[in-house]
Design an enzyme around this catalytic site. Structure first.
Site, PDB file in Angstrom:
ATOM      1  N   HIS A  62     -21.385 -22.984  20.611  1.00  0.00           N
ATOM      2  CA  HIS A  62     -22.207 -23.381  19.473  1.00  0.00           C
ATOM      3  C   HIS A  62     -22.411 -24.896  19.413  1.00  0.00           C
ATOM      4  CE1 HIS A  62     -23.182 -19.794  17.228  1.00  0.00           C
ATOM      5  NE2 HIS A  62     -21.935 -19.370  17.235  1.00  0.00           N
ATOM      6  N   ASN A  77     -17.682 -25.120  13.253  1.00  0.00           N
ATOM      7  CA  ASN A  77     -17.852 -26.405  12.591  1.00  0.00           C
ATOM      8  C   ASN A  77     -17.787 -27.544  13.609  1.00  0.00           C
ATOM      9  OD1 ASN A  77     -17.855 -25.167   9.945  1.00  0.00           O
ATOM     10  ND2 ASN A  77     -15.673 -24.852  10.250  1.00  0.00           N
ATOM     11  N   LYS A 127     -14.122  -8.585  10.308  1.00  0.00           N
ATOM     12  CA  LYS A 127     -14.432  -7.678  11.420  1.00  0.00           C
ATOM     13  C   LYS A 127     -13.471  -6.499  11.455  1.00  0.00           C
ATOM     14  CE  LYS A 127     -14.474  -7.619  16.493  1.00  0.00           C
ATOM     15  NZ  LYS A 127     -14.303  -8.421  17.729  1.00  0.00           N
ATOM     16  N   GLU A 133     -17.258 -20.273  20.130  1.00  0.00           N
ATOM     17  CA  GLU A 133     -17.438 -21.339  19.145  1.00  0.00           C
ATOM     18  C   GLU A 133     -17.762 -22.663  19.824  1.00  0.00           C
ATOM     19  OE1 GLU A 133     -17.830 -20.083  16.412  1.00  0.00           O
ATOM     20  OE2 GLU A 133     -16.767 -18.201  16.726  1.00  0.00           O
ATOM     21  N   ARG A 155      -9.449 -10.836   8.334  1.00  0.00           N
ATOM     22  CA  ARG A 155     -10.631 -10.972   9.176  1.00  0.00           C
ATOM     23  C   ARG A 155     -11.602  -9.834   8.881  1.00  0.00           C
ATOM     24  NH1 ARG A 155     -10.375 -11.580  15.783  1.00  0.00           N
ATOM     25  NH2 ARG A 155     -12.627 -11.823  16.156  1.00  0.00           N
ATOM     26  N   GLU A 189     -26.553 -17.349  17.413  1.00  0.00           N
ATOM     27  CA  GLU A 189     -25.499 -16.427  17.829  1.00  0.00           C
ATOM     28  C   GLU A 189     -25.770 -15.760  19.180  1.00  0.00           C
ATOM     29  OE1 GLU A 189     -22.809 -16.562  16.543  1.00  0.00           O
ATOM     30  OE2 GLU A 189     -23.105 -17.273  14.500  1.00  0.00           O
ATOM     31  N   GLN A 244     -15.437 -22.080   3.904  1.00  0.00           N
ATOM     32  CA  GLN A 244     -16.301 -21.389   4.856  1.00  0.00           C
ATOM     33  C   GLN A 244     -17.728 -21.512   4.350  1.00  0.00           C
ATOM     34  OE1 GLN A 244     -16.299 -20.156   7.870  1.00  0.00           O
ATOM     35  NE2 GLN A 244     -18.446 -19.574   7.592  1.00  0.00           N
ATOM     36  N   TYR A 304     -26.181 -11.189  17.863  1.00  0.00           N
ATOM     37  CA  TYR A 304     -25.255 -11.582  18.920  1.00  0.00           C
ATOM     38  C   TYR A 304     -25.596 -10.910  20.245  1.00  0.00           C
ATOM     39  CZ  TYR A 304     -22.007 -13.506  15.404  1.00  0.00           C
ATOM     40  OH  TYR A 304     -21.425 -14.245  14.401  1.00  0.00           O
ATOM     41  N   GLY A 353     -13.571 -14.543  13.078  1.00  0.00           N
ATOM     42  CA  GLY A 353     -12.834 -14.882  14.288  1.00  0.00           C
ATOM     43  C   GLY A 353     -12.816 -16.378  14.489  1.00  0.00           C
ATOM     44  N   GLY A 354     -13.965 -16.992  14.318  1.00  0.00           N
ATOM     45  CA  GLY A 354     -14.068 -18.437  14.428  1.00  0.00           C
ATOM     46  C   GLY A 354     -15.313 -18.920  13.729  1.00  0.00           C
ATOM     47  N   MET A 355     -15.323 -20.192  13.374  1.00  0.00           N
ATOM     48  CA  MET A 355     -16.499 -20.823  12.779  1.00  0.00           C
ATOM     49  C   MET A 355     -16.724 -22.144  13.488  1.00  0.00           C
ATOM     50  SD  MET A 355     -19.014 -20.876  10.765  1.00  0.00           S
ATOM     51  CE  MET A 355     -20.174 -22.233  10.675  1.00  0.00           C
TER      52      MET A 355
END
Length: 613
Positions: free
Chosen positions: A298, A271, A556, A295, A554, A317, A135, A382, A267-269
Site C-alpha cells: 500500500h 498507515n 475477519k 500493507e 479481528r 486493495e 482506525q 481485493y 489484519g493490518g492497516m
C-alpha cells in the site's frame, strides 16, 4: 499540492466537503489524550484555500464537541453543525472572510468516537497501562479530527500529542524530535510533509517499545509482545527492498510496524510510515507475514496513488493484493505465491457465489455509490482486482507489465486516481493503440461489468494437487491426511476450506484428535477449523470457540463466526448470546456496529462499549 479531480466519477458521496469551493491543504493538531474521560481534545488548525467569493468551507464531523472556531487573526468565525446521518455524520460549515487562510477549531471527541478504542490495562498484553488505538479507514477519522474526510482531498499534517506520564504515543508520520516531559505529561511531535488522504492519520498510545529490524525498518509493540513480533517480522527490511525493485523507490522514509492489542479489528492497516497490525498474524513460523507484504504494498498502491473515492477501492486493495504476492514470490518463492493466488481465487469464487441476487454492482470493481457504504469494499475489490492485474501481466508479459506499473505509480504519486484514469493510463502507456491487445485485455469488462471475464489468468492446475486428493479421501472415508505435518499454512487452509460443509461427528473427532485443531496457534487455521465445526454443531469445539471469540477482535474472524452461530437458533444462537457480552468489550466500534444488530433482542449494556468495563 495534490489536485482536486473535477470529473463526475471523482465526486465523493461519502463526504460533505465541497473542495472545489474551499479545501484543506494542511492540518495542525495540538491534542491531549484523556484516558479518564475517553476523549481527545485541543485544537485543529486547518490551512485552507478557497475560491474568491467563497462564503463557507464545509468539513466532516461525526460527534465532535466544538467549543469555538477562529481565523488566523484569532477572530471568531460563525459555524453550524448540520443534521446527522447515521453513517456520514454531520456537515460542519464554517463561515469565511475574504482573507481567511486558516481556521482554528477548539474541540474534543466524544467518548464513543467511532475511530477510537480505549482499552483497560487488563485488555492489553502487559496489563500495566491502558491503551488507545485509532482506525481511520474508511470515514472514521471525522469522529476525532475535524477536516475534509475524503480520500480525494489530500493534505499534509503535523501533530503535538500530550499523553499521561510514562506512556508512548506513535503516529503514522515521522517523529522529527525526541519526546519531552512537560508538566507530568509526555509530549510527542509528528510531521507528515507529503499530502495524504485524511483516513491515513493514525494514533496509538500505550506501553509501547521499539526494536530495530534494519536501517529503515523496525517494530513497535507492547514489551510483552515485542520479542515474538521482532522474530516474526524479521524479514521486513527485505520486503521493502523487494518492493522497491518492483515498483520504484520507497518514498516515505521509514517503514515500521506496530503490533496492537488483539482488539484491533483488521489484519493490518496501511498507515504511512507505520503499518498497524493485529497480533493474530504472529504464528511463530512467519506463515502469515503476507499481511505485512500487503500493507507494505500500500505504500505504493493506496498511499502513493490513492482512490479518489471509495467507489474505486479496488485501486487500493486489488493492486496491493497483486503486489503482495509478487513480494511473497520474491522472498519465499513461486510455489508459495501460487498457493496464495489459488486461495485468493477460492475466496473470489465464494464472494461471487454469495453476492445478492439481482445486484450486479456487488461483483464489479468500479461500484455504484448508491449500493454500498464507504467501507464495503469486500473480497471483490481485493481478489477480482488482483486477478485483473495478474491477467494483464499474463497477456503482455511480466517485463512490460512491471515497467508500466512502476511508471503508473510514478505518474500518479501523491495524487488521487479513478478507474477511468487507470484505464486511460494503461491504454496510453501499455496498449498504445494496439486493437488486438485491447481486445485480449477486456479492460472495461473487468472494471465496469459483473462477474469474472473469461480471460482470467490462473495459477498452475496442480498447485494444491496433494491437498485436493486428501480432501476427496477424507470426504469419502474420513482418511486423515498423512502429509499434514509437512504442509504449509496455505496447504492446510486449502484442505480445511475444501472439505464438505456437512461432516459426521466421527470425522471431526478424527481431525481434532490427529491435529489438535482446537489448540492451533495459527489464527487462520484455527478460524477455518472453527468455521467448519460450527457448521456441524460440533460440541467439543465450544470452549475453543469461546476462547477465540473473547481473546481477539479481528473482524475477519469474529463477524462470520458470530453470524453463523446466530443463524442457528437451536444450537448456535445460545452460544452466541452468552459469548457476545463477554467478547464485545474487546471489540473496536467498527466490529460492534456490524454485530450489535444481531443481538437487538438482547442488547449488550452500553457501558461495555469500547472496553470501558
Amino acid at each position: 499540492m495534490a489536485p482536486i479531480l473535477t470529473t463526475s466519477d471523482a465526486v465523493d458521496d461519502q463526504t460533505y466537503a465541497r473542495p472545489l469551493e474551499a479545501r484543506v491543504t494542511h492540518l495542525t493538531l495540538d491534542l491531549d489524550v484523556d484516558f479518564d474521560t475517553h476523549r481527545i481534545g485541543g485544537t485543529a488548525a486547518l490551512d485552507i484555500r478557497h475560491r474568491p467569493g467563497a462564503k463557507v468551507i464545509v468539513l466532516d464531523d461525526n460527534g465532535l464537541e466544538i467549543d469555538g472556531i477562529a481565523d488566523q487573526h484569532r477572530k471568531a468565525l460563525p459555524f453550524k453543525v448540520g443534521a446527522r446521518d447515521p453513517k456520514l455524520g454531520s456537515p460542519l460549515a464554517v463561515a469565511l472572510r475574504p482573507d481567511t487562510s486558516r481556521i482554528v477549531i477548539t474541540y474534543k471527541s466524544a467518548p464513543d468516537a467511532g475511530a477510537l478504542q480505549w482499552l483497560t490495562p487488563q485488555q492489553t498484553a502487559g496489563g500495566k497501562m491502558p491503551f488507545l488505538l485509532s482506525q481511520g479507514e474508511a470515514i472514521e477519522n471525522r469522529s476525532w479530527i475535524p477536516t475534509q474526510d475524503s480520500p480525494g482531498i489530500r493534505q499534509s499534517w503535523e501533530a503535538t500529542i500530550r499523553v499521561p506520564a510514562g506512556m508512548t504515543a506513535v503516529m503514522s508520520a515521522p517523529r522529527p524530535e525526541q519526546p519531552i516531559t512537560e508538566g507530568g505529561e509526555g509530549v510527542f511531535n509528528f510531521r507528515m510533509d507529503h499530502p495524504v488522504a485524511s483516513y491515513m492519520i493514525a494514533l496509538a498510545v500505550g506501553d509501547i517499545a521499539f526494536r530495530s529490524l534494519g536501517p529503515r525498518t523496525g517494530v513497535w509493540a507492547e514489551p510483552a509482545t515485542l520479542p515474538a513480533a521482532a522474530a516474526e517480522f524479521s524479514d521486513t527490511e527485505k520486503m521493502v527492498s523487494a518492493a522497491e525493485k518492483l515498483y520504484g523507490p520507497y518514498r516515505w522514509g521509514r517503514y515500521d510496524v506496530l503490533v496492537l492489542p488483539p482488539s484491533f479489528p483488521f489484519g493490518g492497516m496501511e498507515n504511512p510510515n507505520m503499518t498497524f497490525l493485529t497480533p493474530t498474524v504472529i504464528a511463530g513460523d512467519k506463515s502469515l507475514v503476507n499481511v505485512v507484504a500487503h500493507e507494505l504494498a500500500h505504500s505504493w498502491s493506496g498511499n502513493l496513488a490513492t482512490n479518489a473515492t471509495w467507489n474505486d477501492g479496488w485501486l487500493n486493495e486489488g493492486m496491493a493484493t497483486y503486489a503482495e504476492r509478487r513480494i511473497v514470490e520474491a522472498l519465499y518463492g513461486e510455489k508459495q505465491a501460487d498457493e496464495q493466488i489459488a486461495l485468493g481465487i477460492d475466496t473470489l469464487n465464494d464472494a461471487i457465489a454469495a453476492a445478492p441476487a439481482g445486484s450486479p454492482n456487488a461483483t464489479r470493481l468500479h461500484t455504484n455509490p448508491k449500493d454500498k457504504g464507504a467501507d464495503d469494499s469486500g473480497e471483490i475489490a481485493y481478489e477480482k482486482g488482483s486477478a485483473f492485474l495478474r491477467t494483464i501481466e499474463a497477456i503482455v508479459g511480466r517485463p512490460a507489465f512491471d515497467g508500466w506499473l512502476k511508471g503508473y505509480f510514478n505518474r500518479h504519486a501523491f495524487q488521487p486516481v479513478t478507474s477511468a484514469m487507470f484505464l486511460a493510463d494503461i491504454r496510453q502507456n501499455l496498449v498504445k493503440g494496439d486493437p488486438a491487445l485491447e481486445n485480449k485485455l477486456m479492460l472495461d469488462r473487468w472494471v465496469y461489468q459483473s462477474g469474472i471475464p473469461t480471460n482470467m489468468a490462473r495459477p498452475p492446475a496442480d498447485t494444491f494437487a496433494d491437498q485436493d486428493k486428501a480432501v476427496r479421501a477424507f470426504a469419502t472415508r474420513s482418511a486423515v491426511p498423512g502429509g499434514w505435518g509437512s504442509w504449509t499454512t496455505d496447504e492446510r487452509l486449502r484442505f480445511l476450506n475444501r472439505l464438505p460443509r456437512k461432516l459426521p461427528t466421527s470425522a471431526l473427532d478424527a481431525l481434532q484428535s490427529s491435529f489438535r485443531l482446537n489448540e492451533s496457534r495459527n489464527s487462520e487455521v484455527r478460524f477455518a477449523w472453527l468455521d467448519l465445526a460450527v457448521a456441524n454443531r460440533y460440541d467439543p469445539v465450544v470452549p475453543s470457540l469461546q476462547q477465540f471469540l473473547t481473546s481477539q477482535g479481528r473482524g475477519k474472524f469474529v463477524e462470520p463466526l458470530f453470524k453463523r452461530l446466530a443463524a442457528d437458533a437451536a444450537w448456535g444462537a445460545p452460544i452466541a448470546r452468552r459469548t457476545y457480552p463477554l467478547a464485545r468489550r474487546r471489540y473496536h466500534p467498527v466490529v460492534t456496529r456490524a454485530l450489535d444488530p444481531i443481538f437487538v433482542d438482547n442488547p449488550t449494556p452500553k457501558a461495555s462499549k469500547n472496553g470501558s468495563k
